[in-house]
Design a protein around this motif. Structure first.
Motif, mmCIF file in Angstrom:
data_model
loop_
_atom_site.group_PDB
_atom_site.id
_atom_site.type_symbol
_atom_site.label_atom_id
_atom_site.label_comp_id
_atom_site.label_asym_id
_atom_site.label_seq_id
_atom_site.Cartn_x
_atom_site.Cartn_y
_atom_site.Cartn_z
ATOM 1 N N SER A 1 -6.339 11.459 16.726
ATOM 2 C CA SER A 1 -6.837 11.066 15.409
ATOM 3 C C SER A 1 -8.280 11.527 15.239
ATOM 4 O O SER A 1 -9.079 11.499 16.182
ATOM 5 C CB SER A 1 -6.784 9.549 15.244
ATOM 6 O OG SER A 1 -5.465 9.087 15.396
ATOM 7 N N THR A 2 -8.603 11.943 14.022
ATOM 8 C CA THR A 2 -9.994 12.299 13.738
ATOM 9 C C THR A 2 -10.806 11.019 13.531
ATOM 10 O O THR A 2 -10.248 9.949 13.294
ATOM 11 C CB THR A 2 -10.107 13.137 12.458
ATOM 12 O OG1 THR A 2 -9.806 12.305 11.331
ATOM 13 C CG2 THR A 2 -9.172 14.331 12.482
ATOM 14 N N PRO A 3 -12.123 11.117 13.592
ATOM 15 C CA PRO A 3 -12.929 10.008 13.073
ATOM 16 C C PRO A 3 -12.705 9.901 11.558
ATOM 17 O O PRO A 3 -12.083 10.782 10.943
ATOM 18 C CB PRO A 3 -14.367 10.433 13.378
ATOM 19 C CG PRO A 3 -14.282 11.625 14.262
ATOM 20 C CD PRO A 3 -12.944 12.239 14.051
ATOM 21 N N LYS A 4 -13.217 8.860 10.972
ATOM 22 C CA LYS A 4 -13.176 8.714 9.520
ATOM 23 C C LYS A 4 -14.026 9.828 8.910
ATOM 24 O O LYS A 4 -15.205 9.973 9.241
ATOM 25 C CB LYS A 4 -13.723 7.339 9.138
ATOM 26 C CG LYS A 4 -13.487 6.942 7.705
ATOM 27 C CD LYS A 4 -14.018 5.533 7.470
ATOM 28 C CE LYS A 4 -13.867 5.155 6.004
ATOM 29 N NZ LYS A 4 -14.547 3.880 5.715
ATOM 30 N N LYS B 1 -13.384 8.929 2.379
ATOM 31 C CA LYS B 1 -13.174 9.247 3.798
ATOM 32 C C LYS B 1 -11.956 8.524 4.352
ATOM 33 O O LYS B 1 -11.633 7.417 3.912
ATOM 34 C CB LYS B 1 -14.411 8.870 4.606
ATOM 35 C CG LYS B 1 -15.601 9.790 4.384
ATOM 36 C CD LYS B 1 -16.696 9.540 5.403
ATOM 37 C CE LYS B 1 -17.723 10.642 5.392
ATOM 38 N NZ LYS B 1 -18.731 10.472 6.455
ATOM 39 N N ALA B 2 -11.314 9.149 5.324
ATOM 40 C CA ALA B 2 -10.133 8.559 5.955
ATOM 41 C C ALA B 2 -9.969 9.177 7.337
ATOM 42 O O ALA B 2 -10.632 10.151 7.698
ATOM 43 C CB ALA B 2 -8.889 8.827 5.103
ATOM 44 N N VAL B 3 -9.054 8.598 8.111
ATOM 45 C CA VAL B 3 -8.671 9.140 9.423
ATOM 46 C C VAL B 3 -7.485 10.075 9.209
ATOM 47 O O VAL B 3 -6.591 9.782 8.406
ATOM 48 C CB VAL B 3 -8.308 7.997 10.387
ATOM 49 C CG1 VAL B 3 -7.698 8.544 11.672
ATOM 50 C CG2 VAL B 3 -9.544 7.149 10.676
ATOM 51 N N PHE B 4 -7.460 11.205 9.918
ATOM 52 C CA PHE B 4 -6.381 12.182 9.772
ATOM 53 C C PHE B 4 -5.616 12.302 11.096
ATOM 54 O O PHE B 4 -6.213 12.567 12.139
ATOM 55 C CB PHE B 4 -6.950 13.544 9.365
ATOM 56 C CG PHE B 4 -7.566 13.545 8.005
ATOM 57 C CD1 PHE B 4 -6.851 13.945 6.889
ATOM 58 C CD2 PHE B 4 -8.878 13.112 7.825
ATOM 59 C CE1 PHE B 4 -7.416 13.920 5.631
ATOM 60 C CE2 PHE B 4 -9.459 13.080 6.571
ATOM 61 C CZ PHE B 4 -8.725 13.490 5.464
ATOM 62 N N ASN B 5 -4.313 12.091 11.002
ATOM 63 C CA ASN B 5 -3.414 12.284 12.145
ATOM 64 C C ASN B 5 -2.554 13.509 11.834
ATOM 65 O O ASN B 5 -1.754 13.486 10.896
ATOM 66 C CB ASN B 5 -2.530 11.051 12.346
ATOM 67 C CG ASN B 5 -3.365 9.802 12.548
ATOM 68 O OD1 ASN B 5 -4.132 9.703 13.492
ATOM 69 N ND2 ASN B 5 -3.239 8.845 11.634
ATOM 70 N N VAL B 6 -2.742 14.567 12.607
ATOM 71 C CA VAL B 6 -2.156 15.860 12.256
ATOM 72 C C VAL B 6 -1.131 16.282 13.294
ATOM 73 O O VAL B 6 -1.349 16.135 14.502
ATOM 74 C CB VAL B 6 -3.261 16.938 12.141
ATOM 75 C CG1 VAL B 6 -2.658 18.316 11.882
ATOM 76 C CG2 VAL B 6 -4.249 16.575 11.032
ATOM 77 N N ILE B 7 -0.008 16.815 12.789
ATOM 78 C CA ILE B 7 1.000 17.482 13.632
ATOM 79 C C ILE B 7 1.241 18.855 13.029
ATOM 80 O O ILE B 7 1.403 18.994 11.812
ATOM 81 C CB ILE B 7 2.319 16.678 13.662
ATOM 82 C CG1 ILE B 7 2.119 15.330 14.376
ATOM 83 C CG2 ILE B 7 3.424 17.486 14.331
ATOM 84 C CD1 ILE B 7 3.332 14.420 14.300
ATOM 85 N N LEU B 8 1.243 19.897 13.876
ATOM 86 C CA LEU B 8 1.559 21.243 13.422
ATOM 87 C C LEU B 8 2.802 21.750 14.134
ATOM 88 O O LEU B 8 2.926 21.615 15.357
ATOM 89 C CB LEU B 8 0.389 22.192 13.693
ATOM 90 C CG LEU B 8 -0.853 22.002 12.807
ATOM 91 C CD1 LEU B 8 -1.983 22.924 13.266
ATOM 92 C CD2 LEU B 8 -0.537 22.268 11.345
ATOM 93 N N LEU B 9 3.722 22.327 13.367
ATOM 94 C CA LEU B 9 4.894 23.006 13.909
ATOM 95 C C LEU B 9 4.624 24.503 13.861
ATOM 96 O O LEU B 9 4.141 25.015 12.835
ATOM 97 C CB LEU B 9 6.140 22.671 13.091
ATOM 98 C CG LEU B 9 6.435 21.183 12.835
ATOM 99 C CD1 LEU B 9 7.769 21.036 12.095
ATOM 100 C CD2 LEU B 9 6.471 20.394 14.133
#
Length: 923
Positions: A223-226, A182-190
């Motif tokens: 950021s998502t949760p873990k 499990k991890a945290v996800f920081n997402v950017i979409l173009l």
């Protein structure tokens, strides 16, 4: 430097000599902390290649737990931009400091790894960042980051969407693609102006930017949760949405603009807040995210997917059109929303450590979906339907020797296709059945207390099923519940061995016994179970005149319980079918139960009326009672108006139809079923004022469909005239469909079965024009009802062209054609001719692929068909059958059992049906 690979990551036994990159499980030396991911999907094809592509950049920060000079990270079908010194990745130390250089990178295709070899060991306790830039195809393969297409207002539109579950995140970005990582996800979409981007978290910023001269929007998400990689979701579309708030939670329903304008998302919006409220109360834990997005996709293999905060659905499962959708569509929407939202806690907040226990995740959601839907729609009595939809459904599979336990050893489920194979009827429906049984004998308050404790303790982490038993045991102790054994001792036989018992009660002696129930009584599976096919069984039972339903525990092969002696009255066990087992009785008790059904059937609970029918038919198939006794269980049905018993009878009679409709039994059976259903047909005709109104009760609406479908199929003239007249009216005035929405599936099928090419072509045209997914689905199924071989052959050929039949629907169409008398041989020939194409296109990523094998083989009952199936399996065994491997084994076993059943029972069945109708074949 030469890599000393056998010391890079320890194993045990012979595994020590296997290179880490040749093992399908990740080493435990590195643990991800967060990902920073930027993705740019191109919604127009590349002018040079003609392919749709996406590009991306990823930074994953991980901690080193054990010294290693090797980084293994999952990657599949991605092309990497070379970085430092022409390697596919760059490594830096988090927070400054130095990191070893990359000496070598390569792809290990079999295990789907990007392998990164370093000049020196990483230091335990230190954190590092791996940076990659990559591109991939935005294909229409329904896996990973993929492309879905639809047409609106004459314009073809593209949706970039995702399906990471179970092992497709690695097709979108390099990642540690295991549920425990499990991890945290920081997402950017173009994405292009005019489109909207969605991910698990809320949008925190939308900016106008220019990249390579192209104007774009850059959407950044919180950021998502873990969480596990398989729960990540990224979508770019030009969809519209509806929104509402439930407490602090923002709820949005996304779909094609036309669908939103037509109000097809309103029902989902209305019940989502109710269902979220229910689960917050049920788990006693607040919803963990700030928003709940749900989106309907034109192309989607699964029914739905529980991505945290952004749940994806097939259109038919989220959208409900009050003008054209049936109440079954409405219930499907409610129960599937409840199933997916149940996962927001059980599955997402707490995730199973590995895929060998898929059953606990999916079985749990399948069970509590009925509770959530019941809360949202309390007038439906939807909780009763679990017996038909799950318990009876899985009994049919779990009574085969090719069944499997709910839980497997971790090391036995490692390949991606083995993981996908876990998502079967056993995991979903047996899982739901045994958890419902557990909740029943513990009592719901105890079950909920243990569940809440489990979820709190393991929040944002991973667990195994044994941990749940421990928390339930603590709740048992806290509330002083009396159980004959500890929770794990009761549950392990249900979870760790396949199959289920039949409990036999002799009401003359009080003897109660159990044995492993197998459809083929000559099967031998005495080996291979740690519990020797014994179960700890909670037997709920009642006698005639009882209100109290007692519980008695059977913990050995046989016991004598004097209370089970019924004297002159009947005894009924497994009341309300809360237990996962079948029940057989002495012939005297069966006789008394049948007398009760004929004199006043409502004395017996409605669920048990359904169960008596289902048990009797299956006990007969296992040669534990006579076939005539099973058929007698249907003779009271002319007095029955409830859905559950009728549906149980029709499900079981369908087996007789599949086995015998190409023999002289067919006509007497049709005559008998028509005789039994005629009264039901006229009951609903009167109840609905000649089909002009809708029955008030939810299950009456279902049984009205049964009455119409069965009466037409068995040749009741008034029914066939009704359906053909309705369809002809529609053909004469296509803008006005006179068929009531609830009845459309039955009416369309009946009319197309009776009609010719003109009716079929009209049905096809309406299917292609349908704006509501539920209407399209009804027509898609009905097109397979034709009795004309040339039309069915044409329909099958359409499945090879995704512009005619979407990939997600191809297996359903082929299976529907295979399920008919006219289409069975055509579909089997078609599958054999086009198997390589189907396996390549549907077999790898398709959730429903196994249903193709089970569907087309369901009628097999002759030596010729067994030989053809065996030759087919031998011909393709080198390629394998992917996620359908288990279905192939079950098809072979089922076919052998079918052949034996026909040989042993055909004469008795013919005599019985003939005696009931006074007509022998040939009269």
């Amino acid at each position: 430097m030469v890599l000393n690979w056998f010391t890079a990551e320890g194993g045990d036994g012979d595994d020590d000599m296997t290179a880490p990159w040749d093992r399908f499980r990740l080493p435990s030396s590195l643990v991800p902390e967060f990902y920073n991911i930027t993705l740019w999907p191109r919604l127009r094809p590349n002018p040079n290649s003609g392919l749709y592509i996406f590009t991306g950049r990823s930074i994953v920060q991980f901690e080193c737990l054990r010294a290693t000079d090797l980084i293994l990270i999952h990657s599949n079908k991605l092309n990497f931009t070379t970085m430092d010194e022409a390697h596919a990745a760059k490594l830096t130390a988090a927070g400054g400091g130095s990191a070893p250089d990359v000496t070598q990178t390569w792809f290990q295709l079999t295990t789907q790894y990007l392998v990164i070899h370093l000049t020196a060991d990483l230091t335990p306790g230190h954190k590092y960042q791996l940076i990659t830039e990559f591109s991939g195809e935005l294909a229409d393969d329904l896996a990973g980051f993929y492309r879905s297409e639809y047409e609106e207002d004459g314009v073809r539109r593209i949706v970039a969407t995702s399906q990471m579950h179970p092992t497709h995140a690695r097709k979108t970005f390099p990642c540690f693609d295991e549920p425990a990582m499990k991890a945290v996800f920081n997402v950017i979409l173009l994405h292009p102006p005019g489109t909207v981007a969605l991910s698990n978290g809320k949008e925190t910023d939308i900016a106008n930017i220019t990249v390579d001269g192209e104007a774009l929007l850059k959407t950044t998400f919180e950021s998502t949760p873990k969480m596990s990689t398989y729960l990540l979701a990224v979508i770019v579309s030009d969809y519209a949405h509806l929104e509402a708030s439930q407490g602090q939670t923002e709820i949005r329903i996304w779909a094609r603009r036309k669908a939103i304008e037509q109000g097809q998302g309103d029902y989902a919006l209305n019940i989502t807040g109710l269902v979220l409220d229910f689960f917050q109360s049920y788990y006693n834990i607040s919803y963990p995210l700030s928003k709940s997005d749900q989106i309907a996709l034109p192309d989607f293999y699964f029914g739905a997917m529980e991505n945290w905060g952004l749940v994806t659905y097939r259109e038919t499962n989220l959208l409900y059109d009050p003008e054209t959708s049936s109440n079954r569509n409405k219930e499907t929407t409610a129960t599937i929303i409840a199933h997916e939202l149940a996962h927001m806690w059980f599955g997402n907040l707490v995730t199973l450590r590995w895929w060998n226990e898929v059953w606990l995740n999916e079985g749990f959601a399948s069970y509590v979906a009925y509770l959530g839907a019941d809360y949202a729609e309390p007038d439906w009595s939807v909780k009763d339907l679990i017996v038909l939809n799950n318990v009876h459904k899985v009994f049919a599979v779990d009574a085969l020797t090719s069944s499997h336990p709910l839980s497997s050893r971790e090391d036995s489920i490692v390949l991606p296709e083995q993981i996908l194979e876990q998502f079967d009827t056993i995991s979903y429906s047996k899982g739901a059945a045994v958890l419902r049984m557990l909740s029943d004998f513990l009592s719901e308050p105890v079950f909920r207390q243990g569940l809440s404790s489990y979820l709190r303790y393991f929040s944002y982490g991973n667990a195994v099923s044994g941990a749940l038993w421990g928390h339930l045991e603590k709740a048992v102790d806290d509330r002083n519940v009396s159980l004959p054994r500890h929770v794990d001792s009761i549950m392990n036989p249900w979870v760790l061995q396949m199959g289920f018992p039949v409990v036999t009660i002799d009401t003359t002696t009080g003897k109660v016994s159990q044995k492993h129930f197998l459809l083929d009584p000559e099967s031998n599976v005495t080996e291979g179970s740690p519990y020797k096919y014994e179960w700890v069984i909670p037997v709920r039972w009642m006698k005639a005149g009882d209100v109290q339903r007692e519980i008695w525990w059977l913990m050995e092969k046989a016991a004598v319980n004097l209370d089970m002696r019924s004297g002159a009255s009947w005894l009924l066990a497994n009341t309300n079918v809360t237990g996962y087992y079948r029940v057989n009785y002495d012939l005297g008790n069966w006789e008394r139960l049948f007398i009760q059904l004929h004199s006043d059937h409502q004395v017996i609970p409605v669920i048990n009326r359904a169960q008596l029918v289902d048990d009797a038919f299956n006990l007969a198939r296992a040669q534990l009672v006579s076939t005539s006794l099973a058929l007698r269980s249907t003779s009271y049905l002319s007095q029955e108006t409830e859905f559950l018993p009728w549906q149980a009878a029709l499900n079981n009679l369908q087996y007789y139809e599949l086995m015998l409709d190409r023999t002289e039994v067919h006509q007497p059976m049709q005559d008998y079923v028509r005789k039994q259903v005629t009264q039901l047909f006229f009951y609903f005709k009167n109840l609905t004022s000649n089909w002009t109104s809708v029955p008030e009760k939810h299950t009456d609406q279902y049984n009205q469909v049964n009455a119409l479908r069965t009466a037409c199929r068995t040749g009741l003239a008034e029914c066939r005239n009704l359906t053909t007249d309705w369809f002809r009216l529609w053909m004469n005035s296509p803008q006005h469909n006179p068929v009531p929405p609830n009845l459309r599936s039955a009416v369309y099928c009946s009319a197309l079965a009776a009609g010719g090419e003109a009716e079929w072509n009209f049905g096809w045209l309406q299917f292609k024009k349908a704006s509501a997914a539920s209407e399209a689905t009804d027509l898609m199924s009905a097109l397979a009802c034709s009795n004309r071989a040339e039309l069915l052959g044409r329909y099958l050929s359409y499945t090879l062209n995704s512009s005619m039949i979407r990939k997600q629907d191809a297996t359903a169409v082929i299976t529907a054609v295979a399920g008919t008398r006219a289409g069975h041989a055509l579909a089997w020939d078609f599958i054999r001719e086009h198997w390589d194409y189907m396996f390549t296109d549907y077999g790898v990523g398709s959730f429903s692929f196994s249903s193709l094998i089970s569907g087309v083989s369901s009628r097999f009952s002759t030596a010729t068909e067994l030989q053809q199936l065996t030759e087919f399996v031998d011909e393709h065994k080198d390629m394998g059958f992917g996620s359908a491997s288990l279905a192939v084994d079950q098809a072979l076993e089922r076919t052998k059992a079918n052949i034996k059943w026909v040989q042993q029972n055909k004469a008795e069945v013919l005599d019985w049906f003939s005696s009931q109708t006074g007509r022998r074949w040939g009269d």
